[in-house]
Write an enzyme that holds these catalytic residues in place. Structure first.
Site, PDB file in Angstrom:
ATOM      1  N   ASP A 306       0.425  -1.295  -0.283  1.00  0.00           N
ATOM      2  CA  ASP A 306       0.141   0.262  -0.505  1.00  0.00           C
ATOM      3  C   ASP A 306       0.875   1.014   0.282  1.00  0.00           C
ATOM      4  OD1 ASP A 306      -2.760   1.578   1.083  1.00  0.00           O
ATOM      5  OD2 ASP A 306      -2.183   1.689   2.282  1.00  0.00           O
ATOM      6  N   GLU A 357       1.614  -0.456  -4.979  1.00  0.00           N
ATOM      7  CA  GLU A 357       0.503   0.651  -5.785  1.00  0.00           C
ATOM      8  C   GLU A 357       1.444   2.082  -5.290  1.00  0.00           C
ATOM      9  OE1 GLU A 357      -3.445   3.285  -3.367  1.00  0.00           O
ATOM     10  OE2 GLU A 357      -1.321   2.781  -2.677  1.00  0.00           O
TER      11      GLU A 357
END
Length: 631
Positions: A306, A357
């Site tokens: 993330d 990401e």
């Protein structure tokens, strides 16, 4: 069960030097037998602490009964004969600031259900049944990867509103994912976290599945069962920041320990969270150990990392920042950590995929180390933004934004991309996917079906967030289960049928997935029909002569006998029409699909196609193309 390592000089030194040793094999709580006496060995890292003791069910939370011994390199340890598996515990830490706080175990394997925060002594005895799956777990970029992103706490709930157990989810979700034709699920909200509203992105238990839905054995059963169904399991993993809750990692020994000391580097203003100190080997080992725990102990097939951009840049979302030693904005320590992470994971958990990401143009995200960061895949954030902006436009104005849909092709092989429509796109008043589309309800569904078909036909791996596969009309709400009643309604069921068909085409046809990451995977037939908002391209298998023709008409205008060039004559069959009645369209059909010798779009032959409004057609030649026909 993994045998814990002894707390000797050699093993503790490996933690300090970031050598290849799992830190959770030394630290945390380990049921052991010492000198013939059963008990639990506790160990924790708190170099600046003045005093540490372990408190729990075994001593009535009395801080005087089991003081911990200060070991080398800032570690503390104690053996407690009265402690047993299943008992709650915390570390009572008197920090450098003189405050005494009860802290949960950074390496805890199991925790109380929130709002309680104690760690639980645990030792897994689960017996796996996925040997065949694990033996075949290899990374091949020409394989289809179609991911169903799921927030387990809100995918479905019990009738009383509580969370389903991992074992119930294994069967219900597993059956559904097989029915829909996905190859993987990706889970957010699984690692232990105190606040439901963080969706699991403010983690306090980096080594523990959330107890909301069951025990570690229950979660292992979930993974095991999905593997038995042929479904891979990916997890969202958050090494970029952690919450400020006093019971957890924050200021663990009375001052900055896991976090950077300088708030200009160590605090996220946007998320009110701390940033890990990637310059400390012990922190690097903590994070890499967490990744390996999920990939090795829980048989997870990959991690989606993330908020990588927030780790890479020292000035990420801040006006006050500290340049690196060269005066630049890149966080060199975080870059070194990410490279180390990917090197270790690919060495110690071969076959697993690590996905970034990463929302900027940072170079070499999926380039192997040492020249790049070493990720396997990167989310195509540029594709997502461009494509959504295009489809949200009134069709009257789409001709002015025509190349928003072609621009991705200019750079799509610079990284290994995943085309992701994630949870972030359907919350915070952004609307659900179908409701982003302009027009009335029928036009919205037609536009959304065209969007999905273009997404699946575009080279790149796929990811779609739960609920969007049946055109959920409401935004995702983490507090509630999905509105499954919608999936039983014809309008929504049609979109679900389309996603099933798209997954089948993508997984079963080599021309739809073997060229995902290669230039040869796509050939534009017509990328410049701006006034008509029509696109035509071939999806191709680089290893054979197989191809299919994709034609999109992205305005609410019926185009009769529209010419499209093809590289081969003869008859064609329709593999997919998003206007088919099965998917909620009008079912417009064309009786004759024979390519003439008339050249068009720089091709040797052409078809005259009736293009329904806001639709995508996929065709293939009835006779297999000859190898010499490929260009």
């Amino acid at each position: 069960m993994t045998e814990p390592l002894p707390l000797d000089h050699g093993h503790l030194q490996k933690l300090v030097t970031a050598d290849l040793v799992r830190p959770d094999h030394l630290l945390g709580a380990h049921p052991v037998t010492e000198n013939g006496v059963e008990g639990v060995r506790f160990a924790v890292w708190a170099p600046a602490a003045q005093h540490v003791s372990v408190v729990g069910d075994f001593n009535g939370y009395n801080g005087y009964d089991n003081p911990m011994q200060r070991l080398e390199f800032g570690y503390w340890g104690v053996f407690v004969p009265s402690a047993r598996k299943g008992q709650r515990y915390k570390f009572r830490v008197t920090g450098a600031d003189g405050r005494t706080l009860d802290k949960s175990d950074p390496y805890g394997r199991f925790f109380e259900v929130r709002p309680a925060t104690a760690s639980i002594v645990w030792d897994s005895d689960y017996v796996w049944h996925d040997d065949t799956w694990m033996a075949d777990r290899t990374q091949r970029f020409d394989r289809p990867v179609s991911v169903y992103e799921v927030h387990l706490p809100s995918w479905k709930k019990r009738d009383d509103g509580w969370f389903l157990n991992y074992r119930d989810l294994a069967h219900q979700l597993g059956e559904y994912v097989v029915y829909m034709g996905y190859t993987h699920v990706e889970l957010l909200g699984v690692m232990e976290h105190p606040f439901d509203g963080s969706w699991g992105y403010q983690v306090t238990g980096y080594y523990a599945p959330s107890s909301r839905m069951g025990s570690p054995e229950d979660f292992k059963y979930f993974v095991d069962h999905l593997h038995g169904l042929g479904i891979g399991v990916l997890l969202d993993w958050v090494p970029g920041h952690f919450p400020t809750d006093e019971f957890a990692l924050a200021k663990f020994d009375g001052g900055p320990l896991f976090e950077y000391a300088d708030p200009r580097k160590g605090f996220h203003l946007d998320w009110n969270t701390y940033i890990f100190d990637y310059g400390r080997n012990e922190v690097v080992m903590f994070l890499i150990g967490s990744a390996l725990t999920w990939l090795q102990d829980y048989h997870i097939d990959g991690l989606r990392v993330d908020a990588v951009a927030s780790m890479l840049y020292l000035d990420f979302s801040r006006t006050e920042w500290v340049p690196n030693i060269h005066g630049g904005r890149e966080n060199l320590e975080a870059i070194a950590f990410l490279k180390r992470l990917n090197e270790v994971v690919h060495h110690m958990a071969p076959g697993c995929m690590i996905v970034a990401e990463e929302s900027t143009a940072f170079p070499g995200v999926t380039t192997p180390t040492p020249f790049g960061l070493g990720f396997d895949y990167k989310w195509a954030m540029g594709w997502m933004n461009d494509t959504l902006r295009y489809f949200e436009e009134d069709p009257l104005w789409r001709k002015y934004h025509h190349h928003a849909l072609t621009f991705y092709n200019a750079y799509r092989t610079t990284e290994n991309y995943v085309l992701a429509i994630s949870h972030d796109e359907v919350v915070h008043l952004k609307k659900s996917m179908v409701m982003k589309m302009p027009g009335d309800w029928y036009a919205q569904r037609a536009g959304y079906r065209a969007f999905l078909a273009m997404m699946w036909a575009t080279p790149g791996k796929k990811l779609l967030f739960m609920g969007q596969e049946f055109a959920q009309s409401t935004e995702w709400a983490y507090e509630d289960g999905l509105p499954w009643y919608m999936a039983d309604q014809p309008d929504h069921r049609g979109v679900m049928n389309l996603v099933r068909r798209l997954n089948a085409l993508y997984c079963q046809r080599p021309d739809w997935h073997t060229g995902d990451l290669k230039d040869e995977g796509l050939l534009w037939i017509d990328a410049d029909a701006t006034d008509e908002s029509v696109y035509a391209f071939l999806r191709r298998d680089p290893g054979s002569a197989a191809w299919s023709l994709v034609v999109a008409n992205l305005t609410p205008v019926f185009r009769e006998q529209y010419p499209v060039g093809t590289p081969q004559g003869g008859d064609y069959r329709v593999l997919l029409s998003t206007d088919d009645g099965e998917y909620g369209g009008f079912g417009t059909q064309q009786s004759s699909l024979t390519a003439s010798d008339e050249g068009w779009n720089s091709q040797t032959h052409s078809l005259r196609l009736n293009l329904p409004p806001n639709s995508v057609l996929v065709l293939e030649p009835v006779q297999p193309p000859a190898v010499s026909d490929r260009r």
